[in-house]
Design a protein around this motif. Structure first.
Motif, PDB file in Angstrom:
ATOM      1  N   GLN A 244      -7.211   9.526 -16.032  1.00 46.04           N
ATOM      2  CA  GLN A 244      -5.970   9.314 -15.288  1.00 46.04           C
ATOM      3  C   GLN A 244      -4.983   8.495 -16.106  1.00 46.04           C
ATOM      4  N   LYS A 245      -3.733   8.945 -16.123  1.00 43.02           N
ATOM      5  CA  LYS A 245      -2.693   8.186 -16.816  1.00 43.02           C
ATOM      6  C   LYS A 245      -2.252   6.986 -15.996  1.00 43.02           C
ATOM      7  N   ASP A 246      -2.487   7.040 -14.695  1.00 41.26           N
ATOM      8  CA  ASP A 246      -2.243   5.880 -13.846  1.00 41.26           C
ATOM      9  C   ASP A 246      -3.446   5.738 -12.935  1.00 41.26           C
ATOM     10  N   SER A 247      -3.432   4.726 -12.078  1.00 41.06           N
ATOM     11  CA  SER A 247      -4.588   4.431 -11.241  1.00 41.06           C
ATOM     12  C   SER A 247      -4.340   4.735  -9.775  1.00 41.06           C
ATOM     13  N   SER A 248      -3.494   5.738  -9.496  1.00 42.34           N
ATOM     14  CA  SER A 248      -3.168   6.025  -8.104  1.00 42.34           C
ATOM     15  C   SER A 248      -3.795   7.317  -7.601  1.00 42.34           C
ATOM     16  N   SER A 249      -4.630   7.951  -8.418  1.00 42.31           N
ATOM     17  CA  SER A 249      -5.169   9.248  -8.037  1.00 42.31           C
ATOM     18  C   SER A 249      -6.080   9.167  -6.838  1.00 42.31           C
ATOM     19  N   GLY A 250      -5.943  10.164  -5.933  1.00 39.35           N
ATOM     20  CA  GLY A 250      -6.830  10.239  -4.788  1.00 39.35           C
ATOM     21  C   GLY A 250      -8.254  10.548  -5.179  1.00 39.35           C
ATOM     22  N   TYR A 251      -8.468  11.093  -6.396  1.00 38.17           N
ATOM     23  CA  TYR A 251      -9.821  11.343  -6.860  1.00 38.17           C
ATOM     24  C   TYR A 251     -10.626  10.053  -6.956  1.00 38.17           C
ATOM     25  N   GLY A 273     -13.918  -1.865 -11.894  1.00 39.57           N
ATOM     26  CA  GLY A 273     -13.355  -0.936 -12.867  1.00 39.57           C
ATOM     27  C   GLY A 273     -11.908  -0.604 -12.578  1.00 39.57           C
ATOM     28  N   PHE A 274     -11.587  -0.404 -11.308  1.00 43.74           N
ATOM     29  CA  PHE A 274     -10.213  -0.077 -10.923  1.00 43.74           C
ATOM     30  C   PHE A 274      -9.265  -1.225 -11.258  1.00 43.74           C
ATOM     31  N   VAL A 275      -9.652  -2.449 -10.887  1.00 43.25           N
ATOM     32  CA  VAL A 275      -8.786  -3.604 -11.112  1.00 43.25           C
ATOM     33  C   VAL A 275      -8.570  -3.840 -12.612  1.00 43.25           C
ATOM     34  N   VAL A 276      -9.660  -3.812 -13.383  1.00 42.65           N
ATOM     35  CA  VAL A 276      -9.539  -4.054 -14.822  1.00 42.65           C
ATOM     36  C   VAL A 276      -8.680  -2.974 -15.469  1.00 42.65           C
ATOM     37  N   SER A 277      -8.894  -1.714 -15.080  1.00 48.31           N
ATOM     38  CA  SER A 277      -8.110  -0.624 -15.644  1.00 48.31           C
ATOM     39  C   SER A 277      -6.637  -0.759 -15.289  1.00 48.31           C
ATOM     40  N   LEU A 278      -6.363  -1.141 -14.054  1.00 45.82           N
ATOM     41  CA  LEU A 278      -4.986  -1.286 -13.593  1.00 45.82           C
ATOM     42  C   LEU A 278      -4.252  -2.360 -14.380  1.00 45.82           C
ATOM     43  N   ARG A 281      -3.557  -1.509 -18.111  1.00 49.45           N
ATOM     44  CA  ARG A 281      -2.504  -0.528 -18.367  1.00 49.45           C
ATOM     45  C   ARG A 281      -1.112  -1.081 -18.074  1.00 49.45           C
ATOM     46  N   SER A 282      -1.043  -2.019 -17.132  1.00 47.88           N
ATOM     47  CA  SER A 282       0.269  -2.527 -16.703  1.00 47.88           C
ATOM     48  C   SER A 282       0.227  -4.050 -16.675  1.00 47.88           C
ATOM     49  N   THR A 283       0.665  -4.676 -17.746  1.00 47.17           N
ATOM     50  CA  THR A 283       0.714  -6.136 -17.787  1.00 47.17           C
ATOM     51  C   THR A 283       1.903  -6.628 -16.968  1.00 47.17           C
ATOM     52  N   PRO A 284       1.663  -7.410 -15.904  1.00 47.60           N
ATOM     53  CA  PRO A 284       2.782  -7.867 -15.062  1.00 47.60           C
ATOM     54  C   PRO A 284       3.685  -8.840 -15.814  1.00 47.60           C
ATOM     55  N   ARG A 285       4.980  -8.576 -15.759  1.00 49.90           N
ATOM     56  CA  ARG A 285       5.952  -9.435 -16.435  1.00 49.90           C
ATOM     57  C   ARG A 285       6.730 -10.298 -15.448  1.00 49.90           C
ATOM     58  N   SER A 286       6.531 -10.059 -14.179  1.00 46.17           N
ATOM     59  CA  SER A 286       7.218 -10.855 -13.154  1.00 46.17           C
ATOM     60  C   SER A 286       6.359 -10.873 -11.906  1.00 46.17           C
ATOM     61  N   TRP A 287       6.747 -11.722 -10.965  1.00 43.07           N
ATOM     62  CA  TRP A 287       6.014 -11.782  -9.694  1.00 43.07           C
ATOM     63  C   TRP A 287       6.114 -10.463  -8.945  1.00 43.07           C
ATOM     64  N   LEU A 293       0.993  -4.564  -8.432  1.00 40.10           N
ATOM     65  CA  LEU A 293      -0.392  -4.320  -8.819  1.00 40.10           C
ATOM     66  C   LEU A 293      -1.349  -4.711  -7.698  1.00 40.10           C
ATOM     67  N   ILE A 294      -1.078  -5.839  -7.074  1.00 40.99           N
ATOM     68  CA  ILE A 294      -1.922  -6.278  -5.952  1.00 40.99           C
ATOM     69  C   ILE A 294      -1.859  -5.273  -4.813  1.00 40.99           C
ATOM     70  N   LYS A 295      -0.684  -4.710  -4.588  1.00 43.36           N
ATOM     71  CA  LYS A 295      -0.527  -3.690  -3.544  1.00 43.36           C
ATOM     72  C   LYS A 295      -1.391  -2.463  -3.858  1.00 43.36           C
ATOM     73  N   ASP A 296      -1.406  -2.034  -5.128  1.00 42.22           N
ATOM     74  CA  ASP A 296      -2.238  -0.889  -5.521  1.00 42.22           C
ATOM     75  C   ASP A 296      -3.715  -1.192  -5.338  1.00 42.22           C
ATOM     76  N   VAL A 297      -4.113  -2.408  -5.700  1.00 44.12           N
ATOM     77  CA  VAL A 297      -5.516  -2.814  -5.542  1.00 44.12           C
ATOM     78  C   VAL A 297      -5.899  -2.817  -4.067  1.00 44.12           C
ATOM     79  N   PHE A 298      -5.025  -3.383  -3.240  1.00 44.21           N
ATOM     80  CA  PHE A 298      -5.313  -3.447  -1.809  1.00 44.21           C
ATOM     81  C   PHE A 298      -5.414  -2.045  -1.212  1.00 44.21           C
ATOM     82  N   ARG A 299      -4.498  -1.175  -1.608  1.00 44.50           N
ATOM     83  CA  ARG A 299      -4.508   0.179  -1.049  1.00 44.50           C
ATOM     84  C   ARG A 299      -5.780   0.921  -1.426  1.00 44.50           C
ATOM     85  N   PHE A 300      -6.194   0.800  -2.690  1.00 43.32           N
ATOM     86  CA  PHE A 300      -7.420   1.459  -3.140  1.00 43.32           C
ATOM     87  C   PHE A 300      -8.633   0.954  -2.351  1.00 43.32           C
ATOM     88  N   GLY A 301      -8.754  -0.369  -2.238  1.00 43.90           N
ATOM     89  CA  GLY A 301      -9.890  -0.934  -1.519  1.00 43.90           C
ATOM     90  C   GLY A 301      -9.860  -0.607  -0.042  1.00 43.90           C
TER      91      GLY A 301
END
Length: 517
Positions: A244-251, A273-278, A281-287, A293-301
């Protein structure tokens, strides 16, 4: 009066919760005997089912469903348009042939050690192979209790058992073949994973062979249990994560549900694995980036847990023998396998730690000389374990001859890999999937300090992570022929050591095979 977006959100949240509570109450009342359960179980049933259903309804009314649906369709279209089955087979023929070789090996061992007529529960390193054979494919196997840690395992295994029974007409053979195919699939996915990562087919073959030959996989790829299926789901997850090029896949949610349904604690490794990969790939530069990123992690979990809870509820209604992992009354059965290391005598606590270290780092890869018990543990059929406990004495399975040489060679490989990993981490100050493998091994170590009698039983849960950690850390050496040759020699010696281990097991049990107990 015009409603504000905040009022609309609050109203939608209230109506969603009310609707979810109504559906949850009706389902639990009619299908799970809500009124006959203890008060605390009633509260937990309604709370978990309402929260899971409510979150899914609330999310799918927004953009989550569209996002997952479009991800899946886009991925399927790319695969159909870009890769043909024939080209896939041609490109991965070495890995397929290697997997078929291990399938034949695992099946040979499995036919010798799994019997539908001899109850060998706990005899083979604490494996429940006899009872899982029934659960997977026996006509009335779904009447056996399904414990809470396997939330909807019957949904996964029973269809496979039925399908194989149509062909074999022998439920024992069906369950053996299903188990050995899962072991072979692990080998093929390991080949695919390493080849895609480093584009070195020879290195991929060597690492996949190491996984297939390691004690965890050669044993549980042959002896029926859930753990080889867990390993397949865990390797499948990192394989999908890699593609996956990003970490949002339903797979990722789908395969995490498979992991969760077989053994719920393994979902933690998917989450790691999901959190580390996320974050790699995307180093946060601001809050704001960090919040995204936290939103993506929460949604996946939340999606995985919500779907998992609903499937567990349907599973328990469909199979009355199944327990629910979140109910206190059902969770009490797990007290038999759980204990606190801090409440043990010092000699026993230290012994447990040392046993786990040896199991995770050594026994997982190189088979030692097992202890054999018989009438002293109340049985007739031999029982194998990698440790022995006597009053104030904790003994461990040991190595001799070739085994000691292999242990030294593996220690060099693992220590070198650890040095390479730490050097890369310090130099780049960035984490990648290798870091997730290290965390997964540590997670399993912490979990099994306080859970499980024979820790080797759970070894497929971390074997893939341990071997991939070594493979990824030593990747700078992957192209060197000298290193490849050394690894090949190690594998040949390892194969002979594992042959000696199984020869000992076969010779020990052969007088009892055919006696019917």
């Amino acid at each position: 009066m015009k409603q504000t977006p905040k009022m609309n959100l609050t109203r939608r949240l209230f109506l969603t919760t009310l609707f979810a509570l109504t559906i949850a109450f009706a389902f639990n009342f009619f299908f799970l005997n809500l009124s006959d359960r203890p008060v605390m179980d009633q509260v937990l049933l309604l709370t978990f089912s309402t929260a899971a259903l409510g979150y899914l309804i609330f999310s799918f009314l927004g953009n989550t469903a569209k996002s997952i649906h479009s991800d899946i369709l886009l991925s399927v279209n790319k695969k159909l348009n870009g890769v043909s089955i024939l080209s896939f087979l041609r490109e991965n023929l070495p890995g397929i042939l290697l997997a078929l070789t291990f399938f034949a090996l695992y099946t040979f061992i499995g036919l010798k050690l799994n019997s539908p007529t001899i109850d060998t529960v706990d005899n083979y390193l604490d494996a429940d192979n006899y009872s899982w054979m029934q659960r997977i494919s026996a006509p009335d196997g779904d009447h056996l209790e399904m414990r809470g840690p396997h939330p909807f395992a019957y949904f996964i295994f029973r269809p496979l058992g039925w399908l194989f029974n149509v062909v074999t007409r022998n439920y024992g053979l069906s369950s053996i073949l299903i188990n050995t195919l899962a072991g072979a699939l692990c080998v093929f996915m390991a080949w695919l994973f390493v080849k895609r990562q480093f584009h070195e087919p020879i290195y991929a073959l060597l690492i996949a062979s190491l996984l297939g030959l390691c004690t965890a996989h050669i044993f549980f790829g042959s002896v029926i249990e859930t753990y080889i299926f867990s390993a397949a789901a865990l390797i499948g997850f990192v394989l999908v994560l890699q593609s996956q090029k990003d970490s949002s896949s339903g797979y990722l949610v789908g395969i995490s549900l498979l992991t969760f349904g077989i053994t719920l604690t393994n979902f933690v490794q998917n989450f790691i694995g999901f959190v580390v990969s996320l974050f790699s790939r995307s180093t946060p530069r601001s809050w704001r980036d960090f919040g995204g990123l936290i939103k993506d992690v929460f949604r996946f979990g939340a999606l995985t847990l919500s779907f998992g809870i609903l499937l567990s509820l349907i599973h328990a209604a469909w199979y009355p023998s199944a327990k629910l992992f979140f109910l206190l009354s059902d969770a009490q059965a797990e007290e038999e396998f759980a204990f606190s290391i801090f409440q043990q005598p010092a000699w026993r606590a230290i012994g447990r730690v040392l046993l786990l270290v040896r199991t995770v780092l050594l026994y997982t890869v190189i088979a030692p000389q097992p202890y054999v018990f018989g009438r002293e543990v109340g049985g007739v059929f031999p029982r194998f374990n990698f440790f022995k406990i006597a009053p104030e004495v904790f003994s461990y399975s040991s190595y001799n001859g070739l085994g000691n040489l292999l242990v030294m060679a593996w220690a060099v490989l693992f220590l070198t890999a650890s040095i390479f990993f730490l050097r890369n981490l310090i130099r780049t100050r960035k984490v990648d999937i290798t870091f997730a493998f290290a965390l997964s091994v540590l997670f399993n170590f912490a979990l099994h300090l306080n859970y499980g009698y024979e820790p080797f039983l759970y070894s497929p849960d971390w074997a893939y992570a341990l071997i991939f950690f070594v493979a990824f850390s030593l990747a700078p050496l992957a192209r060197y022929r000298l290193f490849q040759g050394g690894l090949l020699v190690f594998l040949i010696l390892l194969a002979y050591n594992q042959f000696q281990f199984f020869q000992f097991v076969f010779e020990t049990v052969s007088p009892f095979i055919g006696q019917g107990g």
